[in-house]
Design an enzyme around this catalytic site. Sequence first.
Site, short mmCIF file in Angstrom:
data_model
loop_
_atom_site.label_atom_id
_atom_site.label_comp_id
_atom_site.label_asym_id
_atom_site.label_seq_id
_atom_site.Cartn_x
_atom_site.Cartn_y
_atom_site.Cartn_z
N GLY A 237 39.79 21.31 57.05
CA GLY A 237 40.33 22.45 57.78
C GLY A 237 39.26 23.42 58.24
N PHE A 238 39.71 24.59 58.65
CA PHE A 238 38.83 25.60 59.24
C PHE A 238 37.74 26.04 58.27
CE2 PHE A 238 38.91 30.46 60.07
CZ PHE A 238 37.69 30.43 60.71
N ILE A 239 38.10 26.73 57.21
CA ILE A 239 37.10 27.22 56.26
C ILE A 239 36.48 26.04 55.51
CG2 ILE A 239 36.72 28.67 54.23
CD1 ILE A 239 39.09 30.40 55.15
N LYS B 106 50.72 32.63 46.89
CA LYS B 106 49.31 32.86 46.60
C LYS B 106 49.13 33.64 45.29
CE LYS B 106 46.81 30.84 49.69
NZ LYS B 106 45.82 29.82 49.27
N TYR C 30 54.76 33.29 51.53
CA TYR C 30 53.34 32.92 51.47
C TYR C 30 52.60 33.78 50.46
CZ TYR C 30 48.45 32.53 52.85
OH TYR C 30 47.09 32.36 52.84
#
Length: 315
Positions: free
Chosen positions: A10-12, A155, A151
Amino acid sequence: MNVLITGGAGFIGSHLVDRRLAAGDRVTVIDDFNDFYSPARKRANIAPHLENPCFRLIEGDIRDETSVARAFEGQDLDAIVHLAARAGVRPSLSAPVLYEEVNVIGTLRLLEAAVRRGKPRFVLASSSSVYGCGRVPFSEEDPVGRPISPYAATKRGAELHVAATHHLEGLAAVCLRIFTVYGPRQRPEMAIARFLRGVEKGEPIPIYGDGSSSRDYTYVDDVIDGIEAALRAPLQFEIINLGGAHPISLSELVAAIEAATGRTAVVERKPDQPGDVPATYASVEKASRLLSFRPRVPLPEGLRRTVAWLRGHAA
Protein backbone atom coordinates in the site's frame (compact mmCIF):
# COMPACT_ATOMS: atom_id res chain seq x y z
CA MET A 1 17.10 -6.49 10.44
CA ASN A 2 14.49 -9.02 9.38
CA VAL A 3 11.11 -7.27 9.30
CA LEU A 4 7.53 -8.22 8.44
CA ILE A 5 5.46 -5.37 6.98
CA THR A 6 1.73 -5.94 6.78
CA GLY A 7 0.00 -3.98 4.04
CA GLY A 8 3.42 -3.49 2.50
CA ALA A 9 2.09 -3.01 -1.02
CA GLY A 10 0.00 0.00 0.00
CA PHE A 11 0.79 3.69 0.20
CA ILE A 12 2.81 3.98 3.41
CA GLY A 13 3.87 0.34 3.41
CA SER A 14 5.53 0.42 0.01
CA HIS A 15 7.56 3.49 0.98
CA LEU A 16 8.74 1.64 4.10
CA VAL A 17 9.62 -1.42 1.99
CA ASP A 18 11.71 0.79 -0.30
CA ARG A 19 13.54 2.32 2.64
CA ARG A 20 14.25 -0.94 4.51
CA LEU A 21 15.46 -2.83 1.44
CA ALA A 22 17.75 0.09 0.57
CA ALA A 23 19.15 -0.19 4.11
CA GLY A 24 19.96 -3.88 3.57
CA ASP A 25 17.12 -5.42 5.58
CA ARG A 26 15.29 -8.62 4.75
CA VAL A 27 11.64 -7.76 4.21
CA THR A 28 8.53 -9.94 4.15
CA VAL A 29 5.27 -8.34 3.02
CA ILE A 30 1.79 -9.73 3.60
CA ASP A 31 -0.93 -8.03 1.58
CA ASP A 32 -4.30 -9.24 0.32
CA PHE A 33 -4.48 -6.80 -2.63
CA ASN A 34 -8.14 -6.10 -1.90
CA ASP A 35 -10.20 -3.86 -4.16
CA PHE A 36 -10.65 -0.89 -1.79
CA TYR A 37 -8.67 0.77 -4.56
CA SER A 38 -6.97 -0.65 -7.64
CA PRO A 39 -4.94 -3.78 -6.80
CA ALA A 40 -2.86 -3.01 -9.90
CA ARG A 41 -1.62 0.17 -8.25
CA LYS A 42 -0.48 -1.78 -5.21
CA ARG A 43 1.25 -4.38 -7.37
CA ALA A 44 3.06 -1.58 -9.21
CA ASN A 45 4.27 -0.20 -5.86
CA ILE A 46 6.25 -3.37 -5.09
CA ALA A 47 7.03 -4.56 -8.63
CA PRO A 48 10.64 -3.25 -8.49
CA HIS A 49 11.38 -5.61 -5.57
CA LEU A 50 9.95 -8.90 -6.78
CA GLU A 51 13.33 -10.18 -7.99
CA ASN A 52 15.21 -8.99 -4.90
CA PRO A 53 16.38 -12.03 -2.89
CA CYS A 54 15.88 -10.03 0.32
CA PHE A 55 12.19 -9.50 -0.48
CA ARG A 56 9.40 -12.00 0.11
CA LEU A 57 5.72 -11.51 -0.73
CA ILE A 58 2.87 -13.38 0.94
CA GLU A 59 -0.50 -12.80 -0.73
CA GLY A 60 -2.89 -13.32 2.14
CA ASP A 61 -5.38 -11.85 4.55
CA ILE A 62 -4.33 -10.97 8.10
CA ARG A 63 -7.69 -12.31 9.33
CA ASP A 64 -6.64 -15.76 8.14
CA GLU A 65 -4.51 -17.70 10.61
CA THR A 66 -2.90 -19.81 7.87
CA SER A 67 -1.84 -16.76 5.86
CA VAL A 68 -0.35 -15.14 8.95
CA ALA A 69 1.53 -18.35 9.79
CA ARG A 70 3.02 -18.38 6.27
CA ALA A 71 4.41 -14.89 6.83
CA PHE A 72 6.28 -16.09 9.92
CA GLU A 73 7.42 -19.53 8.77
CA GLY A 74 11.05 -20.32 8.08
CA GLN A 75 12.49 -17.20 9.65
CA ASP A 76 13.14 -15.38 12.91
CA LEU A 77 11.73 -11.90 12.74
CA ASP A 78 13.25 -8.91 14.48
CA ALA A 79 10.23 -6.66 14.03
CA ILE A 80 6.69 -6.39 12.70
CA VAL A 81 5.32 -3.15 11.30
CA HIS A 82 1.57 -3.55 11.17
CA LEU A 83 0.18 -1.18 8.53
CA ALA A 84 -2.54 -3.38 7.02
CA ALA A 85 -6.03 -2.06 7.75
CA ARG A 86 -9.35 -1.11 6.32
CA ALA A 87 -8.86 2.63 6.10
CA GLY A 88 -11.09 5.67 6.01
CA VAL A 89 -13.76 7.14 8.26
CA ARG A 90 -16.56 7.45 5.72
CA PRO A 91 -16.41 3.90 4.28
CA SER A 92 -16.44 2.50 7.83
CA LEU A 93 -19.91 3.92 8.40
CA SER A 94 -21.41 1.46 5.92
CA ALA A 95 -19.19 -1.55 6.71
CA PRO A 96 -18.47 -1.51 10.47
CA VAL A 97 -18.27 -5.32 10.79
CA LEU A 98 -15.66 -5.54 8.02
CA TYR A 99 -13.61 -2.83 9.73
CA GLU A 100 -13.82 -4.68 13.05
CA GLU A 101 -12.75 -7.96 11.46
CA VAL A 102 -9.75 -6.54 9.63
CA ASN A 103 -8.52 -3.88 12.06
CA VAL A 104 -9.16 -5.68 15.34
CA ILE A 105 -9.31 -9.43 14.63
CA GLY A 106 -6.50 -9.11 12.10
CA THR A 107 -4.36 -7.35 14.69
CA LEU A 108 -5.09 -10.09 17.22
CA ARG A 109 -4.02 -12.76 14.72
CA LEU A 110 -0.68 -11.00 14.31
CA LEU A 111 -0.20 -10.50 18.04
CA GLU A 112 -0.87 -14.17 18.74
CA ALA A 113 1.61 -15.22 16.07
CA ALA A 114 4.20 -12.76 17.39
CA VAL A 115 3.94 -14.19 20.91
CA ARG A 116 4.35 -17.73 19.58
CA ARG A 117 7.32 -16.80 17.37
CA GLY A 118 9.83 -15.08 19.62
CA LYS A 119 8.07 -11.78 20.36
CA PRO A 120 9.61 -9.52 17.70
CA ARG A 121 9.20 -5.78 18.27
CA PHE A 122 5.70 -4.74 17.22
CA VAL A 123 4.94 -1.34 15.67
CA LEU A 124 1.24 -0.61 15.11
CA ALA A 125 0.01 2.07 12.74
CA SER A 126 -2.85 3.64 14.66
CA SER A 127 -4.61 6.86 13.71
CA SER A 128 -5.30 10.40 14.83
CA SER A 129 -8.99 9.52 14.46
CA VAL A 130 -8.94 7.95 17.94
CA TYR A 131 -8.95 11.49 19.41
CA GLY A 132 -12.39 12.27 18.00
CA CYS A 133 -13.51 15.84 18.69
CA GLY A 134 -11.01 16.50 21.47
CA ARG A 135 -9.10 19.66 22.22
CA VAL A 136 -6.15 20.57 20.03
CA PRO A 137 -3.29 19.98 19.81
CA PHE A 138 -3.92 16.28 20.41
CA SER A 139 -1.70 14.84 23.13
CA GLU A 140 -1.10 11.19 23.95
CA GLU A 141 -2.29 12.00 27.47
CA ASP A 142 -5.75 13.06 26.26
CA PRO A 143 -8.74 10.80 26.99
CA VAL A 144 -9.80 8.83 23.90
CA GLY A 145 -12.87 6.97 25.16
CA ARG A 146 -15.40 8.43 22.71
CA PRO A 147 -14.49 7.63 19.08
CA ILE A 148 -17.00 9.05 16.59
CA SER A 149 -16.69 6.51 13.75
CA PRO A 150 -16.33 2.73 13.44
CA TYR A 151 -12.88 3.28 11.92
CA ALA A 152 -11.73 5.26 14.95
CA ALA A 153 -13.20 2.65 17.31
CA THR A 154 -11.33 -0.17 15.58
CA LYS A 155 -8.05 1.70 15.69
CA ARG A 156 -8.46 2.30 19.41
CA GLY A 157 -9.41 -1.35 19.84
CA ALA A 158 -6.21 -2.41 18.10
CA GLU A 159 -4.18 -0.19 20.43
CA LEU A 160 -5.82 -1.77 23.47
CA HIS A 161 -5.03 -5.29 22.29
CA VAL A 162 -1.40 -4.32 21.72
CA ALA A 163 -1.27 -2.84 25.23
CA ALA A 164 -2.81 -5.98 26.73
CA THR A 165 -0.34 -8.22 24.89
CA HIS A 166 2.55 -6.14 26.15
CA HIS A 167 1.21 -6.39 29.71
CA LEU A 168 0.51 -10.13 29.63
CA GLU A 169 3.32 -11.38 27.39
CA GLY A 170 6.05 -8.75 27.57
CA LEU A 171 5.84 -7.91 23.88
CA ALA A 172 7.78 -4.71 23.18
CA ALA A 173 5.46 -2.48 21.18
CA VAL A 174 4.89 1.06 19.96
CA CYS A 175 1.52 2.36 18.75
CA LEU A 176 1.97 5.27 16.36
CA ARG A 177 -1.00 7.62 16.02
CA ILE A 178 -0.43 8.80 12.48
CA PHE A 179 -1.94 12.05 11.21
CA THR A 180 -3.22 12.54 7.65
CA VAL A 181 -0.46 11.29 5.35
CA TYR A 182 0.04 12.43 1.77
CA GLY A 183 2.66 12.09 -0.95
CA PRO A 184 3.47 9.92 -3.96
CA ARG A 185 1.31 6.74 -4.15
CA GLN A 186 -1.33 8.20 -1.82
CA ARG A 187 -4.60 6.30 -1.80
CA PRO A 188 -6.80 7.80 -4.55
CA GLU A 189 -9.81 8.52 -2.33
CA MET A 190 -7.85 10.72 0.08
CA ALA A 191 -8.36 14.47 -0.11
CA ILE A 192 -5.02 15.63 -1.49
CA ALA A 193 -4.89 12.88 -4.12
CA ARG A 194 -8.48 13.60 -5.19
CA PHE A 195 -7.96 17.35 -5.24
CA LEU A 196 -4.74 17.13 -7.24
CA ARG A 197 -6.32 14.86 -9.86
CA GLY A 198 -9.35 17.12 -10.09
CA VAL A 199 -7.36 20.33 -10.44
CA GLU A 200 -5.03 18.75 -13.00
CA LYS A 201 -8.02 17.66 -15.11
CA GLY A 202 -10.09 20.80 -14.58
CA GLU A 203 -12.79 18.81 -12.81
CA PRO A 204 -14.76 19.98 -9.74
CA ILE A 205 -13.29 19.03 -6.38
CA PRO A 206 -15.67 18.30 -3.48
CA ILE A 207 -15.34 20.53 -0.43
CA TYR A 208 -17.30 19.28 2.58
CA GLY A 209 -18.57 22.02 4.84
CA ASP A 210 -17.53 25.66 4.70
CA GLY A 211 -13.80 25.00 4.24
CA SER A 212 -12.87 25.85 7.81
CA SER A 213 -12.15 22.28 8.94
CA SER A 214 -8.44 21.68 9.35
CA ARG A 215 -6.06 18.75 9.12
CA ASP A 216 -2.49 18.13 10.20
CA TYR A 217 -1.12 16.94 6.85
CA THR A 218 2.05 14.87 7.15
CA TYR A 219 4.38 14.05 4.26
CA VAL A 220 5.01 10.35 3.80
CA ASP A 221 8.81 10.59 4.17
CA ASP A 222 8.35 12.14 7.62
CA VAL A 223 6.07 9.27 8.64
CA ILE A 224 8.62 6.71 7.42
CA ASP A 225 11.28 8.49 9.49
CA GLY A 226 9.05 8.10 12.55
CA ILE A 227 8.34 4.42 11.90
CA GLU A 228 12.02 3.67 11.47
CA ALA A 229 12.81 5.51 14.70
CA ALA A 230 10.19 3.39 16.49
CA LEU A 231 11.91 0.27 15.18
CA ARG A 232 15.24 1.39 16.64
CA ALA A 233 14.17 2.93 19.94
CA PRO A 234 14.55 0.70 23.05
CA LEU A 235 10.94 1.26 24.16
CA GLN A 236 8.82 -1.36 25.93
CA PHE A 237 5.39 0.15 25.34
CA GLU A 238 4.44 3.61 24.18
CA ILE A 239 1.72 5.42 22.26
CA ILE A 240 3.22 8.22 20.16
CA ASN A 241 1.83 10.79 17.72
CA LEU A 242 3.40 11.22 14.28
CA GLY A 243 2.19 14.38 12.57
CA GLY A 244 3.23 17.49 10.76
CA ALA A 245 2.33 19.66 13.78
CA HIS A 246 1.10 22.41 11.45
CA PRO A 247 -2.61 22.09 10.62
CA ILE A 248 -4.20 24.08 7.82
CA SER A 249 -7.82 24.62 6.82
CA LEU A 250 -9.45 23.01 3.82
CA SER A 251 -9.64 26.40 2.10
CA GLU A 252 -5.91 26.93 2.70
CA LEU A 253 -5.19 23.47 1.31
CA VAL A 254 -7.03 24.29 -1.91
CA ALA A 255 -5.00 27.48 -2.26
CA ALA A 256 -1.76 25.55 -1.69
CA ILE A 257 -2.76 23.00 -4.34
CA GLU A 258 -3.49 25.81 -6.79
CA ALA A 259 -0.01 27.21 -6.11
CA ALA A 260 1.64 23.79 -6.52
CA THR A 261 -0.13 22.99 -9.78
CA GLY A 262 -0.32 26.47 -11.25
CA ARG A 263 -4.02 25.90 -11.93
CA THR A 264 -7.29 27.17 -10.53
CA ALA A 265 -9.55 24.79 -8.63
CA VAL A 266 -13.23 24.37 -9.46
CA VAL A 267 -14.87 23.90 -6.07
CA GLU A 268 -18.08 21.92 -5.52
CA ARG A 269 -19.58 22.58 -2.08
CA LYS A 270 -21.03 19.64 -0.17
CA PRO A 271 -22.48 19.24 3.36
CA ASP A 272 -20.39 18.12 6.31
CA GLN A 273 -20.00 14.35 6.49
CA PRO A 274 -20.90 12.13 9.47
CA GLY A 275 -17.85 10.88 11.34
CA ASP A 276 -15.57 13.71 10.23
CA VAL A 277 -13.88 15.75 12.95
CA PRO A 278 -13.51 19.56 12.71
CA ALA A 279 -9.75 19.59 13.28
CA THR A 280 -6.68 17.45 13.81
CA TYR A 281 -3.41 18.76 15.20
CA ALA A 282 -0.58 16.62 16.53
CA SER A 283 1.48 17.41 19.55
CA VAL A 284 4.81 15.84 18.61
CA GLU A 285 6.66 16.64 21.86
CA LYS A 286 6.67 12.98 22.87
CA ALA A 287 7.84 11.86 19.44
CA SER A 288 10.62 14.42 19.59
CA ARG A 289 11.67 13.27 23.05
CA LEU A 290 11.51 9.51 22.52
CA LEU A 291 12.16 9.15 18.78
CA SER A 292 14.06 12.36 17.95
CA PHE A 293 11.26 12.92 15.46
CA ARG A 294 10.84 16.22 13.69
CA PRO A 295 8.65 16.75 10.61
CA ARG A 296 10.96 18.05 7.91
CA VAL A 297 8.85 18.49 4.78
CA PRO A 298 6.52 21.53 4.80
CA LEU A 299 3.26 21.33 2.87
CA PRO A 300 4.33 23.45 -0.16
CA GLU A 301 7.39 21.25 -0.71
CA GLY A 302 5.43 18.03 -0.12
CA LEU A 303 2.79 19.13 -2.62
CA ARG A 304 5.47 20.04 -5.17
CA ARG A 305 6.97 16.54 -4.89
CA THR A 306 3.53 14.93 -5.10
CA VAL A 307 2.56 16.92 -8.20
CA ALA A 308 5.83 15.95 -9.87
CA TRP A 309 5.17 12.27 -9.11
CA LEU A 310 1.55 12.49 -10.27
CA ARG A 311 2.51 14.07 -13.58
CA GLY A 312 5.12 11.39 -14.12
CA HIS A 313 2.59 8.62 -13.44
CA ALA A 314 -0.47 10.02 -15.18
CA ALA A 315 -2.72 7.27 -16.52
